[in-house]
Design an enzyme around this catalytic site. Structure first.
Site, mmCIF file in Angstrom:
data_model
loop_
_atom_site.group_PDB
_atom_site.id
_atom_site.type_symbol
_atom_site.label_atom_id
_atom_site.label_comp_id
_atom_site.label_asym_id
_atom_site.label_seq_id
_atom_site.Cartn_x
_atom_site.Cartn_y
_atom_site.Cartn_z
ATOM 1 N N ASN A 1 0.887 -1.163 0.068
ATOM 2 C CA ASN A 1 0.048 0.091 0.074
ATOM 3 C C ASN A 1 0.826 1.292 0.033
ATOM 4 O O ASN A 1 0.940 1.903 -0.953
ATOM 5 C CB ASN A 1 -0.993 -0.113 1.256
ATOM 6 C CG ASN A 1 -1.699 1.036 1.070
ATOM 7 O OD1 ASN A 1 -2.034 2.053 0.359
ATOM 8 N ND2 ASN A 1 -2.748 1.356 2.321
ATOM 9 N N ASP A 2 1.438 1.497 1.362
ATOM 10 C CA ASP A 2 1.973 2.814 1.191
ATOM 11 C C ASP A 2 3.251 3.105 0.287
ATOM 12 O O ASP A 2 3.579 4.095 -0.220
ATOM 13 C CB ASP A 2 2.840 3.028 2.850
ATOM 14 C CG ASP A 2 1.538 3.369 3.725
ATOM 15 O OD1 ASP A 2 0.559 3.803 3.326
ATOM 16 O OD2 ASP A 2 1.823 3.230 4.857
ATOM 17 N N VAL A 3 3.864 1.701 -0.005
ATOM 18 C CA VAL A 3 5.109 1.973 -1.112
ATOM 19 C C VAL A 3 4.665 2.235 -2.322
ATOM 20 O O VAL A 3 5.440 2.379 -3.159
ATOM 21 C CB VAL A 3 5.973 0.528 -0.948
ATOM 22 C CG1 VAL A 3 6.258 0.415 0.353
ATOM 23 C CG2 VAL A 3 5.071 -0.534 -1.367
#
Lengths: 464, 102
Positions: A393-395
């Site tokens: 997700n965040d990456v």
């Protein structure tokens, strides 16, 4: 055995340990490297037996305990699932830390056995080294236990913070230094026990405020600590093999922590002080709730991929949780049969420890030359037809490149949004660990696949 | 003037940090997990201290207050040595190249 000969043999085993790490520069030489490590260990243990030269009943017990520990270790090594590697490594670190504490205690109680003087009159240098080894060992132990509990899910992965936390930690660290000084002045065994107790406490306090997704940094850091603890004991015992190993492991862990911090664009202290994302999420979450999201099912996803000529897979921790790596590889096999080019893109902090995703893919028989690091593959997204994000997700969040207000601004991310279309497997729209919304969800070319990663992947394979 | 042997050990220590620095940077990122498990295994060479501690009791005595800690440390370190090397081997055996794909 003469002291010089055993010193040389310890040196040889130290060199073999260096070669063991050197072997890991490529998968082909890595197995040989591991063998060097084993030989180094056998030499070190054999030399110790010969130089102690005490083959009485005690020796039988040593072998017995060695066998007990060895069987437990071997049993764990064969039984552990690959998804549980982070927990395993954290658990093993705690054992090294505790072993260092025990050896230091034993040397403190009976310094004659180690040629360090007599009880109450231990050589000053040895006492300092012993105190450092014991303190760092104790910190490694309690810190690793907390990391283990968090990874295992026994303890919540959420950061635990309280008021005055940093002040308390600072006071404890100062008290450790003062205790060490007083210990050297008085040789008091009470101070030695207090020192160990306080070190256990600080290890615990350092790790509780650090959240789940920061675990890659924590594990690397504890890896480094276990090395420094071993080096401290190595100085006490005047043993070259132990000093070499300690320095190697210490610097290895430090470098890994650095790589992990860089992968998140955060300073080491920022991670250690903990509590990331808890304060900043409110600002970003308000203005995006209204945005439309396109969601699809396995059929749509299969259709998109069938018509693609190249697909890039972006795995993350969610894949490990769902144990989806085997299902993923089956899907990729089907894609390859349709002459679709598939590669994998791995972010440095994907998963819960350095290299976590690579091990899982290797377990699922994915050849390692199809798996690429961020810098190697980031330019290829623009030319790829489909990006398949599974459990990450965040990456992948483009906000890291566009919004200077965002807490993850400046973090290197995979340029997934440049793909012609993006398939995003996720259970819900909830934000990732950093507590921020992912812009990628709302892009026109993104199709959200709301499902369990493993089930969705299996369904897509059926529809291909 | 004679140099304290401590200085020699310190030299080894400092130089090895540098060796470690360069060796670890050359480790491919895909093998970072095996790197951690193998460093974990080799740091259990602390078992040499544990063995000395365990055999330190006076003649006729096997379990003294100091040797008990040695024996405990032997168990812990042995778990690590066997567990660490074997799990590393298990992982490394899984890294395969494309050619042999079925």
């Amino acid at each position: 055995m003469s002291a010089n000969l055993s010193a040389i043999l310890y040196l040889i085993s130290g060199v073999l340990f260096i070669l063991a790490l050197r072997g890991l520069s490529s998968p082909e030489t890595s197995r040989q490297g591991n063998l060097f490590g084993i030989i180094g260990m056998v030499i070190a243990i054999t030399v110790t037996f010969l130089s102690v030269g005490n083959f009485t009943t005690g020796f039988i017990y040593v072998l017995l305990f060695l066998a007990i520990g060895g069987s437990i270790g071997a049993f764990i090594a064969y039984r552990i699932p690959m998804t549980a590697m982070p927990e395993l490594v954290a658990g093993f670190h705690s054992l090294v830390g505790l072993a260092a504490v025990f050896v230091a205690i034993s040397a403190f109680i009976n310094p004659e056995a180690f040629n360090l003087g007599t009880p109450g009159n231990i050589k000053l240098a040895s006492l300092i080294e012993m105190a450092i080894g014991a303190a760092v060992g104790a910190i490694t132990f309690s810190g690793s236990v907390i990391a283990f509990l968090k990874l295992q899910g026994i303890m919540s992965g959420a950061p635990i913070t309280f008021k005055g936390q940093h002040l308390l930690n600072a006071l404890i660290l100062i008290s450790i230094i003062i205790l060490t000084i007083y210990l050297c002045l008085t040789q008091s065994s009470n101070l030695f026990w207090i020192l160990i107790g306080v070190s256990f406490l600080i290890g615990f306090l350092i790790i509780i405020p650090i959240g789940g997704a920061d675990m890659p940094v924590v594990i690397s850091m504890l890896n480094s600590y276990s090395g420094w603890a071993a080096a401290g004991i190595g100085f006490t015992l005047e043993n070259t093999a132990l000093i070499i190993t300690g320095a190697l492991v210490g610097s290895s862990g430090a470098i890994l922590s650095y790589i992990m911090c860089k992968g998140m664009n955060r300073s080491f202290f920022n991670v250690i002080l903990g509590g990331f994302g808890a304060t900043e999420q409110s600002s970003t979450s308000q203005n995006k709730e209204q945005k439309p999201v396109k969601s699809g099912n396995a059929d749509d996803a299969a259709f998109l991929m069938k018509n693609a000529s190249s697909v890039i897979i972006v795995p993350g921790y969610g894949m490990a949780v769902a144990q989806a790596q085997h299902a993923l590889r089956e899907m990729v096999d089907t894609l390859k049969k349709n002459d679709i080019k598939v590669s994998y893109a791995i972010h440095p902090v994907a998963g819960r420890m350095p290299g976590h995703m690579n091990v899982l893919l290797a377990e699922a028989n994915v050849p390692y030359d199809e798996v690429f690091e961020l810098e190697e593959i980031n330019n290829d997204f623009a030319n790829a037809d489909v990006a398949f994000v599974i459990g990450a997700n965040d990456v992948t969040n483009p906000v890291a490149k566009t919004d200077p207000q965002s807490p993850i601004y400046g973090m290197p991310v995979l340029d997934v949004e440049k793909c012609k279309s993006v398939l995003f497997v996720k259970r819900s729209l909830s934000p990732g660990y950093a507590g921020i919304d992912n812009d990628l969800f709302y892009k026109e070319n993104t199709l959200m696949l709301f499902a369990d990663a493993k089930k969705m992947t299996e369904d897509i394979t059926k529809n291909l | 003037m004679e140099i304290d042997p401590f200085i020699f050990r310190l030299s080894i220590f400092i130089l090895t940090i540098f060796v470690g620095y360069y060796v670890v940077w050359s480790v491919t990122p895909s093998l970072h997990t095996p790197l951690m498990s193998v460093t974990n295994a080799i740091s259990s060479v602390i078992i040499v201290g544990a063995i000395i501690a365990a055999l330190s009791a006076n003649e006729g005595v096997i379990f003294s207050s100091s040797s008990i800690f040695g024996f405990l440390a032997i168990i812990l370190a042995a778990v690590n040595i066997f567990g660490g090397f074997l799990v590393t081997q298990r992982m490394l055996a899984m890294y395969k190249k494309k050619k042999k794909d079925k």
